[in-house]
Design a protein around this motif. Structure first.
Motif, PDB file in Angstrom:
ATOM      1  N   LYS A 222       0.834  -1.207   0.000  1.00  0.00           N
ATOM      2  CA  LYS A 222       0.000   0.000   0.000  1.00  0.00           C
ATOM      3  C   LYS A 222       0.869   1.258   0.000  1.00  0.00           C
ATOM      4  CE  LYS A 222      -4.377  -1.321   2.067  1.00  0.00           C
ATOM      5  NZ  LYS A 222      -5.261  -1.096   3.213  1.00  0.00           N
ATOM      6  N   VAL A 223       1.958   1.219   0.734  1.00  0.00           N
ATOM      7  CA  VAL A 223       2.859   2.368   0.797  1.00  0.00           C
ATOM      8  C   VAL A 223       3.595   2.544  -0.531  1.00  0.00           C
ATOM      9  CG1 VAL A 223       4.973   3.237   1.890  1.00  0.00           C
ATOM     10  CG2 VAL A 223       3.159   2.270   3.297  1.00  0.00           C
ATOM     11  N   LYS A 224       4.012   1.463  -1.122  1.00  0.00           N
ATOM     12  CA  LYS A 224       4.825   1.510  -2.334  1.00  0.00           C
ATOM     13  C   LYS A 224       4.022   1.678  -3.623  1.00  0.00           C
ATOM     14  CE  LYS A 224       8.864   0.950  -0.517  1.00  0.00           C
ATOM     15  NZ  LYS A 224       9.853   2.010  -0.566  1.00  0.00           N
ATOM     16  N   ASP A 225       2.731   1.290  -3.610  1.00  0.00           N
ATOM     17  CA  ASP A 225       1.953   1.246  -4.845  1.00  0.00           C
ATOM     18  C   ASP A 225       0.553   1.803  -4.598  1.00  0.00           C
ATOM     19  OD1 ASP A 225       0.514   0.549  -7.148  1.00  0.00           O
ATOM     20  OD2 ASP A 225       1.387  -1.461  -7.274  1.00  0.00           O
ATOM     21  N   ALA A 226       0.333   3.055  -4.995  1.00  0.00           N
ATOM     22  CA  ALA A 226      -0.958   3.722  -4.755  1.00  0.00           C
ATOM     23  C   ALA A 226      -2.109   2.997  -5.448  1.00  0.00           C
ATOM     24  CB  ALA A 226      -0.896   5.171  -5.220  1.00  0.00           C
ATOM     25  N   GLU A 227      -1.871   2.493  -6.654  1.00  0.00           N
ATOM     26  CA  GLU A 227      -2.932   1.769  -7.370  1.00  0.00           C
ATOM     27  C   GLU A 227      -3.315   0.492  -6.622  1.00  0.00           C
ATOM     28  OE1 GLU A 227      -3.955  -0.196 -11.714  1.00  0.00           O
ATOM     29  OE2 GLU A 227      -2.054   0.840 -11.446  1.00  0.00           O
ATOM     30  N   PHE A 228      -2.318  -0.226  -6.107  1.00  0.00           N
ATOM     31  CA  PHE A 228      -2.594  -1.413  -5.305  1.00  0.00           C
ATOM     32  C   PHE A 228      -3.417  -1.040  -4.086  1.00  0.00           C
ATOM     33  CE2 PHE A 228      -1.611  -4.014  -1.611  1.00  0.00           C
ATOM     34  CZ  PHE A 228      -1.880  -5.298  -2.070  1.00  0.00           C
ATOM     35  N   ALA A 229      -3.034   0.039  -3.414  1.00  0.00           N
ATOM     36  CA  ALA A 229      -3.741   0.467  -2.209  1.00  0.00           C
ATOM     37  C   ALA A 229      -5.203   0.766  -2.514  1.00  0.00           C
ATOM     38  CB  ALA A 229      -3.064   1.695  -1.600  1.00  0.00           C
ATOM     39  N   GLU A 230      -5.448   1.482  -3.595  1.00  0.00           N
ATOM     40  CA  GLU A 230      -6.814   1.843  -3.964  1.00  0.00           C
ATOM     41  C   GLU A 230      -7.632   0.597  -4.312  1.00  0.00           C
ATOM     42  OE1 GLU A 230      -9.128   4.309  -7.437  1.00  0.00           O
ATOM     43  OE2 GLU A 230      -7.148   4.998  -6.828  1.00  0.00           O
ATOM     44  N   ARG A 231      -7.070  -0.251  -5.124  1.00  0.00           N
ATOM     45  CA  ARG A 231      -7.787  -1.473  -5.530  1.00  0.00           C
ATOM     46  C   ARG A 231      -8.001  -2.419  -4.357  1.00  0.00           C
ATOM     47  NH1 ARG A 231      -5.733  -3.173 -11.545  1.00  0.00           N
ATOM     48  NH2 ARG A 231      -6.670  -1.390 -12.605  1.00  0.00           N
TER      49      ARG A 231
END
Length: 91
Positions: free
Chosen positions: A12-21
């Protein structure tokens, strides 16, 4: 904290798209879990709810397991079928 929790937090910290999804997916999953729990608390099977809604058990399973894009009207009918009222808050 479990290895999975640590991995999710890291991603989540490293990848905003992952965090959102991830967060969107969790909310959809959570809705299905809440529906299943409410049905079980009412002492009903998927088949009984399906009969009340004049549909198939597979449709109830889909609602509980894949709650993404579920209509508010469908949630209301499901709640009524299990003897509950639909309530939600926006916050």
């Amino acid at each position: 904290m479990s290895d999975l929790s640590e991995y999710v937090a890291y991603r989540k910290v490293k990848d905003a798209e992952f965090a959102e999804r991830y967060d969107e997916g969790y909310q959809e999953f959570k809705i299905g879990v809440l529906l299943r729990q409410a049905r079980e608390d009412a002492g009903l099977t998927q088949e009984e709810v399906a009969r009340r809604l004049k549909t198939r058990k597979s449709a109830i399973s889909r609602i509980e397991n894949h709650a993404e894009d579920i209509r508010l009207s469908t949630l209301g009918k499901y709640a009524k079928a299990i003897g509950k009222k639909l309530q939600f808050t926006v916050g």
